[in-house]
Design a protein around this motif. Structure first.
Motif, PDB file in Angstrom:
ATOM      1  N   SER A   1      -4.591  12.717   7.973  1.00 24.31           N
ATOM      2  CA  SER A   1      -5.973  13.111   8.234  1.00 24.31           C
ATOM      3  C   SER A   1      -6.852  11.867   8.222  1.00 24.31           C
ATOM      4  CB  SER A   1      -6.438  14.109   7.180  1.00 24.31           C
ATOM      5  OG  SER A   1      -6.346  13.525   5.888  1.00 24.31           O
ATOM      6  N   PRO A   2      -7.922  11.879   9.019  1.00 25.26           N
ATOM      7  CA  PRO A   2      -8.789  10.704   9.066  1.00 25.26           C
ATOM      8  C   PRO A   2      -9.476  10.468   7.726  1.00 25.26           C
ATOM      9  CG  PRO A   2      -9.691  12.517  10.391  1.00 25.26           C
ATOM     10  CD  PRO A   2      -8.365  12.949   9.865  1.00 25.26           C
ATOM     11  N   GLY A   3      -9.729   9.237   7.424  1.00 20.53           N
ATOM     12  CA  GLY A   3     -10.417   8.885   6.186  1.00 20.53           C
ATOM     13  C   GLY A   3      -9.462   8.264   5.188  1.00 20.53           C
ATOM     14  N   ASN A   4     -10.016   7.874   4.076  1.00 17.78           N
ATOM     15  CA  ASN A   4      -9.247   7.191   3.035  1.00 17.78           C
ATOM     16  C   ASN A   4      -8.776   8.118   1.925  1.00 17.78           C
ATOM     17  OD1 ASN A   4      -8.905   4.581   3.806  1.00 17.78           O
ATOM     18  ND2 ASN A   4     -10.697   3.781   2.726  1.00 17.78           N
ATOM     19  N   GLU A   5      -8.927   9.426   2.086  1.00 15.92           N
ATOM     20  CA  GLU A   5      -8.564  10.359   1.030  1.00 15.92           C
ATOM     21  C   GLU A   5      -7.099  10.209   0.628  1.00 15.92           C
ATOM     22  OE1 GLU A   5      -9.504  14.140   2.648  1.00 15.92           O
ATOM     23  OE2 GLU A   5     -11.660  13.775   2.614  1.00 15.92           O
ATOM     24  N   SER A   6      -6.215  10.041   1.606  1.00 17.13           N
ATOM     25  CA  SER A   6      -4.789   9.908   1.333  1.00 17.13           C
ATOM     26  C   SER A   6      -4.503   8.648   0.524  1.00 17.13           C
ATOM     27  CB  SER A   6      -4.011   9.879   2.641  1.00 17.13           C
ATOM     28  OG  SER A   6      -2.639   9.679   2.384  1.00 17.13           O
ATOM     29  N   ASP A   7      -5.170   7.531   0.872  1.00 20.21           N
ATOM     30  CA  ASP A   7      -4.955   6.280   0.140  1.00 20.21           C
ATOM     31  C   ASP A   7      -5.444   6.387  -1.297  1.00 20.21           C
ATOM     32  OD1 ASP A   7      -3.821   5.142   2.371  1.00 20.21           O
ATOM     33  OD2 ASP A   7      -5.681   4.144   3.016  1.00 20.21           O
ATOM     34  N   VAL A   8      -6.559   7.041  -1.513  1.00 17.05           N
ATOM     35  CA  VAL A   8      -7.098   7.214  -2.866  1.00 17.05           C
ATOM     36  C   VAL A   8      -6.142   8.081  -3.694  1.00 17.05           C
ATOM     37  CG1 VAL A   8      -8.975   8.229  -4.215  1.00 17.05           C
ATOM     38  CG2 VAL A   8      -9.495   6.894  -2.168  1.00 17.05           C
ATOM     39  N   LEU A   9      -5.652   9.165  -3.089  1.00 12.95           N
ATOM     40  CA  LEU A   9      -4.721  10.045  -3.782  1.00 12.95           C
ATOM     41  C   LEU A   9      -3.420   9.317  -4.111  1.00 12.95           C
ATOM     42  CD1 LEU A   9      -4.341  12.881  -4.859  1.00 12.95           C
ATOM     43  CD2 LEU A   9      -3.473  13.549  -2.619  1.00 12.95           C
ATOM     44  N   GLU A  10      -2.890   8.553  -3.151  1.00 10.69           N
ATOM     45  CA  GLU A  10      -1.655   7.796  -3.394  1.00 10.69           C
ATOM     46  C   GLU A  10      -1.865   6.763  -4.503  1.00 10.69           C
ATOM     47  OE1 GLU A  10      -0.159   6.168   0.257  1.00 10.69           O
ATOM     48  OE2 GLU A  10       0.312   8.152   1.070  1.00 10.69           O
ATOM     49  N   THR A  11      -3.016   6.122  -4.537  1.00 14.28           N
ATOM     50  CA  THR A  11      -3.306   5.153  -5.593  1.00 14.28           C
ATOM     51  C   THR A  11      -3.332   5.841  -6.954  1.00 14.28           C
ATOM     52  OG1 THR A  11      -4.586   3.790  -4.059  1.00 14.28           O
ATOM     53  CG2 THR A  11      -4.976   3.438  -6.409  1.00 14.28           C
ATOM     54  N   GLY A  12      -3.972   7.004  -7.030  1.00 12.25           N
ATOM     55  CA  GLY A  12      -4.021   7.750  -8.293  1.00 12.25           C
ATOM     56  C   GLY A  12      -2.640   8.182  -8.750  1.00 12.25           C
ATOM     57  N   VAL A  13      -1.846   8.670  -7.815  1.00 10.56           N
ATOM     58  CA  VAL A  13      -0.492   9.099  -8.150  1.00 10.56           C
ATOM     59  C   VAL A  13       0.345   7.903  -8.602  1.00 10.56           C
ATOM     60  CG1 VAL A  13       1.643  10.038  -7.169  1.00 10.56           C
ATOM     61  CG2 VAL A  13      -0.539  11.146  -6.686  1.00 10.56           C
ATOM     62  N   THR A  14       0.195   6.770  -7.933  1.00  7.36           N
ATOM     63  CA  THR A  14       0.934   5.555  -8.312  1.00  7.36           C
ATOM     64  C   THR A  14       0.550   5.104  -9.718  1.00  7.36           C
ATOM     65  OG1 THR A  14       1.076   4.882  -6.002  1.00  7.36           O
ATOM     66  CG2 THR A  14       1.432   3.170  -7.664  1.00  7.36           C
ATOM     67  N   ILE A  15      -0.739   5.145 -10.026  1.00  9.09           N
ATOM     68  CA  ILE A  15      -1.191   4.759 -11.372  1.00  9.09           C
ATOM     69  C   ILE A  15      -0.578   5.700 -12.415  1.00  9.09           C
ATOM     70  CG2 ILE A  15      -3.212   4.675 -12.894  1.00  9.09           C
ATOM     71  CD1 ILE A  15      -4.781   3.593 -10.443  1.00  9.09           C
ATOM     72  N   CYS A  16      -0.570   6.992 -12.115  1.00  9.24           N
ATOM     73  CA  CYS A  16       0.050   7.959 -13.039  1.00  9.24           C
ATOM     74  C   CYS A  16       1.522   7.654 -13.254  1.00  9.24           C
ATOM     75  CB  CYS A  16      -0.118   9.384 -12.515  1.00  9.24           C
ATOM     76  SG  CYS A  16      -1.790  10.025 -12.656  1.00  9.24           S
ATOM     77  N   LEU A  17       2.221   7.341 -12.180  1.00 12.92           N
ATOM     78  CA  LEU A  17       3.648   7.022 -12.301  1.00 12.92           C
ATOM     79  C   LEU A  17       3.883   5.749 -13.109  1.00 12.92           C
ATOM     80  CD1 LEU A  17       5.147   7.950  -8.809  1.00 12.92           C
ATOM     81  CD2 LEU A  17       5.700   8.967 -11.019  1.00 12.92           C
ATOM     82  N   VAL A  18       3.071   4.734 -12.867  1.00 13.30           N
ATOM     83  CA  VAL A  18       3.221   3.472 -13.612  1.00 13.30           C
ATOM     84  C   VAL A  18       2.960   3.710 -15.093  1.00 13.30           C
ATOM     85  CG1 VAL A  18       2.202   1.190 -13.964  1.00 13.30           C
ATOM     86  CG2 VAL A  18       2.769   1.946 -11.663  1.00 13.30           C
ATOM     87  N   LEU A  19       1.877   4.422 -15.419  1.00 15.62           N
ATOM     88  CA  LEU A  19       1.564   4.691 -16.825  1.00 15.62           C
ATOM     89  C   LEU A  19       2.643   5.573 -17.461  1.00 15.62           C
ATOM     90  CD1 LEU A  19      -2.295   5.305 -16.645  1.00 15.62           C
ATOM     91  CD2 LEU A  19      -1.096   3.291 -17.538  1.00 15.62           C
ATOM     92  N   GLY A  20       3.098   6.573 -16.714  1.00 22.24           N
ATOM     93  CA  GLY A  20       4.157   7.443 -17.228  1.00 22.24           C
ATOM     94  C   GLY A  20       5.447   6.684 -17.478  1.00 22.24           C
ATOM     95  N   THR A  21       5.795   5.796 -16.587  1.00 23.59           N
ATOM     96  CA  THR A  21       7.004   4.994 -16.740  1.00 23.59           C
ATOM     97  C   THR A  21       6.877   4.058 -17.947  1.00 23.59           C
ATOM     98  OG1 THR A  21       7.409   5.087 -14.365  1.00 23.59           O
ATOM     99  CG2 THR A  21       8.534   3.348 -15.593  1.00 23.59           C
ATOM    100  N   ALA A  22       5.712   3.439 -18.097  1.00 19.10           N
ATOM    101  CA  ALA A  22       5.496   2.545 -19.241  1.00 19.10           C
ATOM    102  C   ALA A  22       5.589   3.329 -20.552  1.00 19.10           C
ATOM    103  CB  ALA A  22       4.141   1.859 -19.125  1.00 19.10           C
ATOM    104  N   PHE A  23       4.957   4.486 -20.607  1.00 17.40           N
ATOM    105  CA  PHE A  23       4.997   5.281 -21.822  1.00 17.40           C
ATOM    106  C   PHE A  23       6.410   5.775 -22.104  1.00 17.40           C
ATOM    107  CE2 PHE A  23       4.669   9.156 -24.307  1.00 17.40           C
ATOM    108  CZ  PHE A  23       3.931   8.695 -25.384  1.00 17.40           C
ATOM    109  N   THR A  24       7.121   6.198 -21.085  1.00 17.74           N
ATOM    110  CA  THR A  24       8.496   6.653 -21.261  1.00 17.74           C
ATOM    111  C   THR A  24       9.372   5.524 -21.797  1.00 17.74           C
ATOM    112  OG1 THR A  24       8.234   8.253 -19.461  1.00 17.74           O
ATOM    113  CG2 THR A  24      10.488   7.695 -20.092  1.00 17.74           C
ATOM    114  N   GLY A  25       9.202   4.324 -21.274  1.00 22.60           N
ATOM    115  CA  GLY A  25       9.941   3.164 -21.783  1.00 22.60           C
ATOM    116  C   GLY A  25       9.628   2.902 -23.247  1.00 22.60           C
ATOM    117  N   TRP A  26       8.336   3.009 -23.596  1.00 16.42           N
ATOM    118  CA  TRP A  26       7.929   2.789 -24.983  1.00 16.42           C
ATOM    119  C   TRP A  26       8.550   3.858 -25.887  1.00 16.42           C
ATOM    120  CZ3 TRP A  26       4.838   5.678 -28.377  1.00 16.42           C
ATOM    121  CH2 TRP A  26       4.470   5.018 -29.542  1.00 16.42           C
ATOM    122  N   GLU A  27       8.528   5.108 -25.446  1.00 14.01           N
ATOM    123  CA  GLU A  27       9.122   6.201 -26.221  1.00 14.01           C
ATOM    124  C   GLU A  27      10.619   5.998 -26.401  1.00 14.01           C
ATOM    125  OE1 GLU A  27       8.410   9.218 -27.945  1.00 14.01           O
ATOM    126  OE2 GLU A  27       6.472   8.233 -28.018  1.00 14.01           O
TER     127      GLU A  27
END
Length: 169
Positions: A37-63
């Protein structure tokens, strides 16, 4: 936090599954050639999802690291308790004046071996094992295997056993 930790971990796991499905769906749409779809909505959503995955992976490693540390600490405690139990057995056996053969028979009995199994392991007759058991029970001041085992279980339940063994380590 101790009681809420499993709930948090399950929530984190669920979030990571959702993120994984998001990226898998995005890849599928790209492969199928569906236009974005036109616009940057997809890029913003992908960035948010990527940040969640990075934080989740870091926390999982720490656990995982914390889990391995707890496991190692528990393994050391079990080793200490095991060594303390062996020391306690030997002190009691010495105090009772058990012969080497009686000590071996008593230990096998405490481990749960039957008279016939002990006789087979020690390559002797069952009558000999029965006589040695009777001698062990008499010297220990108990009437049978259950009381002998109970004597040691009571000592195991004593916190002083672990405390004394921990201070040696």
């Amino acid at each position: 936090m101790h009681n809420s930790r499993p709930m948090f971990l399950w929530s984190l796991f669920t979030l990571q599954v959702v993120c994984t499905f998001f990226f898998a769906g995005d890849i599928l749409l790209d492969v199928l050639g569906v236009p974005e779809s036109p616009g940057n909505e997809s890029d913003v959503l992908e960035t948010g999802v990527t940040i969640c995955l990075v934080l989740g992976t870091a926390f999982t490693g720490w656990e995982l690291r914390q889990l391995f540390r707890r496991e190692e600490r528990m393994r050391r405690q079990i080793d200490v308790a095991s060594g303390a139990f062996a020391d306690m057995l030997q002190r009691e056996f010495d105090a009772w004046g058990l012969t080497e053969a009686e000590q071996s028979v008593a230990l096998l009995g405490i481990k749960g071996y039957s008279i016939s199994e002990i006789a087979r392991l020690r390559e002797t007759k069952e009558g000999t094992i029965k006589a040695q058991n009777a001698s062990v029970y008499r010297k220990a001041g108990v009437t049978g295997r259950l009381q002998l085992l109970s004597h040691f279980v009571e000592d195991l339940m004593d916190d002083a056993l672990i405390a004394s063994a921990t201070s040696k380590a």
